[in-house]
Enzyme design. Structure first.
Site, PDB file in Angstrom:
ATOM      1  N   HIS A  22     -11.173   2.908   8.783  1.00 53.72           N
ATOM      2  CA  HIS A  22     -10.442   2.324   8.807  1.00 53.72           C
ATOM      3  C   HIS A  22      -9.088   2.895   9.245  1.00 53.72           C
ATOM      4  O   HIS A  22      -8.841   2.221   9.884  1.00 53.72           O
ATOM      5  CB  HIS A  22     -10.372   2.007   6.855  1.00 53.72           C
ATOM      6  CG  HIS A  22     -10.144   0.701   7.436  1.00 53.72           C
ATOM      7  ND1 HIS A  22     -10.813  -0.541   7.412  1.00 53.72           N
ATOM      8  CD2 HIS A  22      -8.974   0.093   6.456  1.00 53.72           C
ATOM      9  CE1 HIS A  22     -10.340  -1.842   6.493  1.00 53.72           C
ATOM     10  NE2 HIS A  22      -9.402  -1.443   6.330  1.00 53.72           N
ATOM     11  N   VAL A  46       2.537   3.468   5.003  1.00 51.96           N
ATOM     12  CA  VAL A  46       1.809   4.661   5.581  1.00 51.96           C
ATOM     13  C   VAL A  46       0.359   4.787   5.813  1.00 51.96           C
ATOM     14  O   VAL A  46       0.021   3.846   4.212  1.00 51.96           O
ATOM     15  CB  VAL A  46       2.165   5.829   3.927  1.00 51.96           C
ATOM     16  CG1 VAL A  46       1.776   6.975   3.336  1.00 51.96           C
ATOM     17  CG2 VAL A  46       4.221   5.710   4.120  1.00 51.96           C
ATOM     18  N   LEU A  47       0.099   5.249   5.547  1.00 56.00           N
ATOM     19  CA  LEU A  47      -1.130   5.503   6.155  1.00 56.00           C
ATOM     20  C   LEU A  47      -1.537   6.960   6.086  1.00 56.00           C
ATOM     21  O   LEU A  47      -1.202   7.758   6.377  1.00 56.00           O
ATOM     22  CB  LEU A  47      -1.679   4.574   8.113  1.00 56.00           C
ATOM     23  CG  LEU A  47      -1.524   3.300   8.268  1.00 56.00           C
ATOM     24  CD1 LEU A  47      -1.812   3.088   9.214  1.00 56.00           C
ATOM     25  CD2 LEU A  47      -2.712   2.849   7.629  1.00 56.00           C
ATOM     26  N   THR A  83     -13.397   7.583   6.199  1.00 54.95           N
ATOM     27  CA  THR A  83     -14.127   6.554   6.794  1.00 54.95           C
ATOM     28  C   THR A  83     -13.302   6.321   8.800  1.00 54.95           C
ATOM     29  O   THR A  83     -11.936   6.365   8.047  1.00 54.95           O
ATOM     30  CB  THR A  83     -13.781   4.636   6.568  1.00 54.95           C
ATOM     31  OG1 THR A  83     -12.703   4.301   6.658  1.00 54.95           O
ATOM     32  CG2 THR A  83     -14.789   5.097   5.519  1.00 54.95           C
ATOM     33  N   TRP A 128       0.664  -1.370   0.465  1.00 58.51           N
ATOM     34  CA  TRP A 128      -0.362   0.003  -0.194  1.00 58.51           C
ATOM     35  C   TRP A 128       0.737   1.255   0.249  1.00 58.51           C
ATOM     36  O   TRP A 128       1.709   1.239   0.704  1.00 58.51           O
ATOM     37  CB  TRP A 128      -0.383  -0.242   0.941  1.00 58.51           C
ATOM     38  CG  TRP A 128      -2.349  -0.407   0.813  1.00 58.51           C
ATOM     39  CD1 TRP A 128      -2.870  -1.753   1.320  1.00 58.51           C
ATOM     40  CD2 TRP A 128      -3.768   0.001   0.506  1.00 58.51           C
ATOM     41  NE1 TRP A 128      -3.484  -2.342   0.909  1.00 58.51           N
ATOM     42  CE2 TRP A 128      -4.198  -0.747   0.446  1.00 58.51           C
ATOM     43  CE3 TRP A 128      -3.792   1.689   0.587  1.00 58.51           C
ATOM     44  CZ2 TRP A 128      -5.689  -0.779  -0.228  1.00 58.51           C
ATOM     45  CZ3 TRP A 128      -4.766   2.372   0.463  1.00 58.51           C
ATOM     46  CH2 TRP A 128      -6.272   1.072  -0.169  1.00 58.51           C
ATOM     47  N   ARG A 140       8.238  13.350   4.446  1.00 58.04           N
ATOM     48  CA  ARG A 140       8.784  12.851   5.290  1.00 58.04           C
ATOM     49  C   ARG A 140       9.533  11.643   4.837  1.00 58.04           C
ATOM     50  O   ARG A 140      10.363  10.486   5.549  1.00 58.04           O
ATOM     51  CB  ARG A 140       7.783  12.469   6.332  1.00 58.04           C
ATOM     52  CG  ARG A 140       7.153  13.441   7.387  1.00 58.04           C
ATOM     53  CD  ARG A 140       5.943  13.149   7.737  1.00 58.04           C
ATOM     54  NE  ARG A 140       5.404  14.795   8.717  1.00 58.04           N
ATOM     55  CZ  ARG A 140       4.942  15.747   8.123  1.00 58.04           C
ATOM     56  NH1 ARG A 140       5.221  16.120   7.085  1.00 58.04           N
ATOM     57  NH2 ARG A 140       4.887  16.687   9.385  1.00 58.04           N
ATOM     58  N   SER A 163      -0.600  -2.178   6.598  1.00 56.29           N
ATOM     59  CA  SER A 163       0.092  -1.172   7.351  1.00 56.29           C
ATOM     60  C   SER A 163      -0.457  -2.735   8.636  1.00 56.29           C
ATOM     61  O   SER A 163       0.282  -2.729   9.912  1.00 56.29           O
ATOM     62  CB  SER A 163      -0.266  -0.654   8.218  1.00 56.29           C
ATOM     63  OG  SER A 163      -0.088   0.372   7.327  1.00 56.29           O
ATOM     64  N   TRP A 164      -1.787  -3.635   8.304  1.00 55.76           N
ATOM     65  CA  TRP A 164      -2.302  -3.992   9.278  1.00 55.76           C
ATOM     66  C   TRP A 164      -1.306  -5.613   9.505  1.00 55.76           C
ATOM     67  O   TRP A 164      -1.415  -5.445  10.543  1.00 55.76           O
ATOM     68  CB  TRP A 164      -3.952  -4.577   8.764  1.00 55.76           C
ATOM     69  CG  TRP A 164      -4.353  -5.396   9.603  1.00 55.76           C
ATOM     70  CD1 TRP A 164      -5.250  -7.066   9.645  1.00 55.76           C
ATOM     71  CD2 TRP A 164      -5.098  -5.150  11.118  1.00 55.76           C
ATOM     72  NE1 TRP A 164      -5.552  -7.099  10.138  1.00 55.76           N
ATOM     73  CE2 TRP A 164      -6.270  -6.108  11.619  1.00 55.76           C
ATOM     74  CE3 TRP A 164      -5.425  -3.891  11.260  1.00 55.76           C
ATOM     75  CZ2 TRP A 164      -6.651  -6.342  12.262  1.00 55.76           C
ATOM     76  CZ3 TRP A 164      -6.550  -3.742  12.499  1.00 55.76           C
ATOM     77  CH2 TRP A 164      -6.990  -4.750  13.488  1.00 55.76           C
ATOM     78  N   GLU A 165      -0.958  -5.814   8.366  1.00 61.17           N
ATOM     79  CA  GLU A 165      -0.077  -7.277   8.532  1.00 61.17           C
ATOM     80  C   GLU A 165       1.384  -7.091   8.735  1.00 61.17           C
ATOM     81  O   GLU A 165       2.234  -7.606   8.888  1.00 61.17           O
ATOM     82  CB  GLU A 165      -0.013  -7.224   7.157  1.00 61.17           C
ATOM     83  CG  GLU A 165      -1.440  -8.211   6.414  1.00 61.17           C
ATOM     84  CD  GLU A 165      -2.224  -7.075   6.094  1.00 61.17           C
ATOM     85  OE1 GLU A 165      -2.299  -6.274   5.728  1.00 61.17           O
ATOM     86  OE2 GLU A 165      -3.498  -7.254   5.924  1.00 61.17           O
TER      87      GLU A 165
HETATM   88  C1  DLZ Z   1      -7.791  -1.073   3.312  1.00 58.67           C
HETATM   89  C2  DLZ Z   1      -6.411  -0.044   3.638  1.00 58.67           C
HETATM   90  C3  DLZ Z   1      -6.917   1.381   3.500  1.00 58.67           C
HETATM   91  C4  DLZ Z   1      -7.916   1.711   3.165  1.00 58.67           C
HETATM   92  N1  DLZ Z   1      -5.605   2.259   3.241  1.00 58.67           N
HETATM   93  C5  DLZ Z   1      -4.515   1.660   3.798  1.00 58.67           C
HETATM   94  C6  DLZ Z   1      -3.009   2.820   4.367  1.00 58.67           C
HETATM   95  O1  DLZ Z   1      -3.428   3.765   3.672  1.00 58.67           O
HETATM   96  N2  DLZ Z   1      -2.175   2.051   3.753  1.00 58.67           N
HETATM   97  C7  DLZ Z   1      -2.280   1.064   4.058  1.00 58.67           C
HETATM   98  O2  DLZ Z   1      -1.083   0.406   4.465  1.00 58.67           O
HETATM   99  N3  DLZ Z   1      -2.783   0.354   4.019  1.00 58.67           N
HETATM  100  C8  DLZ Z   1      -4.217   0.349   3.828  1.00 58.67           C
HETATM  101  N4  DLZ Z   1      -5.113  -0.458   3.486  1.00 58.67           N
HETATM  102  C9  DLZ Z   1      -4.899  -2.223   3.830  1.00 58.67           C
HETATM  103  C10 DLZ Z   1      -4.884  -2.548   4.973  1.00 58.67           C
HETATM  104  O3  DLZ Z   1      -3.709  -2.491   6.099  1.00 58.67           O
HETATM  105  C11 DLZ Z   1      -4.952  -3.697   5.220  1.00 58.67           C
HETATM  106  O4  DLZ Z   1      -4.214  -4.644   4.719  1.00 58.67           O
HETATM  107  C12 DLZ Z   1      -6.148  -4.596   4.960  1.00 58.67           C
HETATM  108  O5  DLZ Z   1      -7.195  -3.856   5.722  1.00 58.67           O
HETATM  109  C13 DLZ Z   1      -6.641  -5.823   5.024  1.00 58.67           C
HETATM  110  O6  DLZ Z   1      -5.996  -6.892   6.412  1.00 58.67           O
END
Ligand code: DLZ
Length: 230
Positions: free
Chosen positions: A148, A140-141, A146, A82, A187, A116-118
Site C-alpha cells: 500500500h 506522512v506515509l 503490504t 493520517w 524530520r 496522502s492519496w487524497e
Molecule cells: C490506508 C493508508 C495506510 C495504510 N497508511 C497511510 C499512511 O501511512 N499515511 C497516509 O497518509 N495515508 C495512509 N493510508 C490512507 C490512504 O492515503 C487513503 O486515505 C486511503 O487509501 C483512501 O483513499
C-alpha cells in the site's frame, strides 16, 4: 617551468568547466545581479520587494534561503489526518516558515484530507478555487507490511508534480515516506522540521513565478478567498 605552466593552465580550464571544483564561482557577490531579480516586474511588485540580496542568506540546517518577501502572497496548506501527530508538527513548521517570509496568517488557506492519496485532488481543488500563489501538500506515509505504501507514495508524489507542471502553481511535495514513525518524527522536530523549509520554498517558488510569469501575489490582487464549507 614549462610543466608548471601547463599544469596551471589545465587547472584554470578545469575550474572554469567544473564549478564544483571551484565553489567560489557559484557564490553570489554583492555586486552580482540576483538570480531572482526580474527584468520587468509586474506593476504590483516593487523592485525592492523581489530583489534578493546575496548578502542576506538565511542559513538553516538543511538548506539556506535568500531573503524572501511573501507579503501579499496567499499560500495553501493541504494536510492529512493520517499520522496527524507528526503531520501537525510539519504543518506548524510550514506556518512558521511562511511567517518568517512575512506571509500573513489570514493569507494561509488550509484544507484537511483523510490520507496522502487524497492530497493531489484536494490540492487541485485549492489551485482552482482559492487562487493561491503556492500550495504545500503535507502527509506522512509509514511503510507497513503490504504494498500500500509504495502505491500511494509514488502515485501521490507523481500527481503533485504533474499538478504543479500543469497549473504552473508551485505545488510542494511535503509527503514524508518513512520506514518508521521515528524517522518521520525526526524530520518534523526542532531545527530539522522540514515543514519550515517547505514554507520558505513555497515563497521562493512563488516569487520566481511572479517575476518570470507576472502572476501573483494573489492576496494583494484583491481576489477573494472562497468559503470552505466544512
Ligand atoms: C490506508 C493508508 C495506510 C495504510 N497508511 C497511510 C499512511 O501511512 N499515511 C497516509 O497518509 N495515508 C495512509 N493510508 C490512507 C490512504 O492515503 C487513503 O486515505 C486511503 O487509501 C483512501 O483513499
Amino acid at each position: 617551468m614549462l610543466r608548471i605552466l601547463i599544469a596551471l593552465a589545465v587547472c584554470g580550464h578545469a575550474a572554469a568547466f567544473a564549478p564544483s571544483l571551484n565553489p567560489g564561482r557559484l557564490a553570489l557577490r554583492k555586486s552580482q545581479p540576483c538570480p531572482l531579480k526580474p527584468a520587468h516586474l509586474p506593476a504590483i511588485l516593487s523592485d525592492k520587494q523581489h530583489s534578493v540580496p546575496a548578502v542576506a542568506q538565511q542559513a538553516t540546517k538543511g538548506i539556506s534561503f535568500p531573503q524572501l518577501d511573501g507579503k501579499g502572497m496567499r499560500v495553501g496548506i493541504v494536510s492529512t489526518r493520517w499520522n496527524a501527530e507528526v503531520v501537525n508538527k510539519l504543518k506548524d513548521g510550514a506556518r512558521a516558515g511562511l511567517k518568517e517570509c512575512q506571509v500573513e496568517d489570514s493569507n494561509v488557506v488550509e484544507f484537511e484530507v483523510p490520507g496522502s492519496w487524497e492530497l493531489p485532488l484536494a490540492c487541485r481543488y485549492m489551485a482552482q478555487t482559492q487562487k493561491v500563489d503556492a500550495i504545500i501538500a503535507i502527509g506522512v506515509l509509514v511503510k507497513g507490511e503490504t504494498d500500500h505504501y509504495d502505491m500511494i507514495k509514488d502515485a501521490a508524489t507523481d500527481a503533485l508534480m504533474m499538478l504543479g507542471l500543469e497549473t504552473g502553481i508551485p505545488v510542494l511535495n511535503g509527503i514524508l515516506g518513512c520506514h518508521t514513525m521515528e524517522q518521520a518524527e525526526a524530520r518534523a522536530t526542532g531545527d530539522n522540521n522540514h515543514g519550515v523549509w517547505w514554507g520558505k520554498t513555497a515563497i521562493e517558488m512563488a516569487t520566481l513565478r511572479a517575476t518570470q510569469m507576472g502572476k501573483g501575489p494573489i492576496a494583494a490582487s484583491g481576489v477573494e478567498k472562497k468559503k470552505v464549507l466544512f
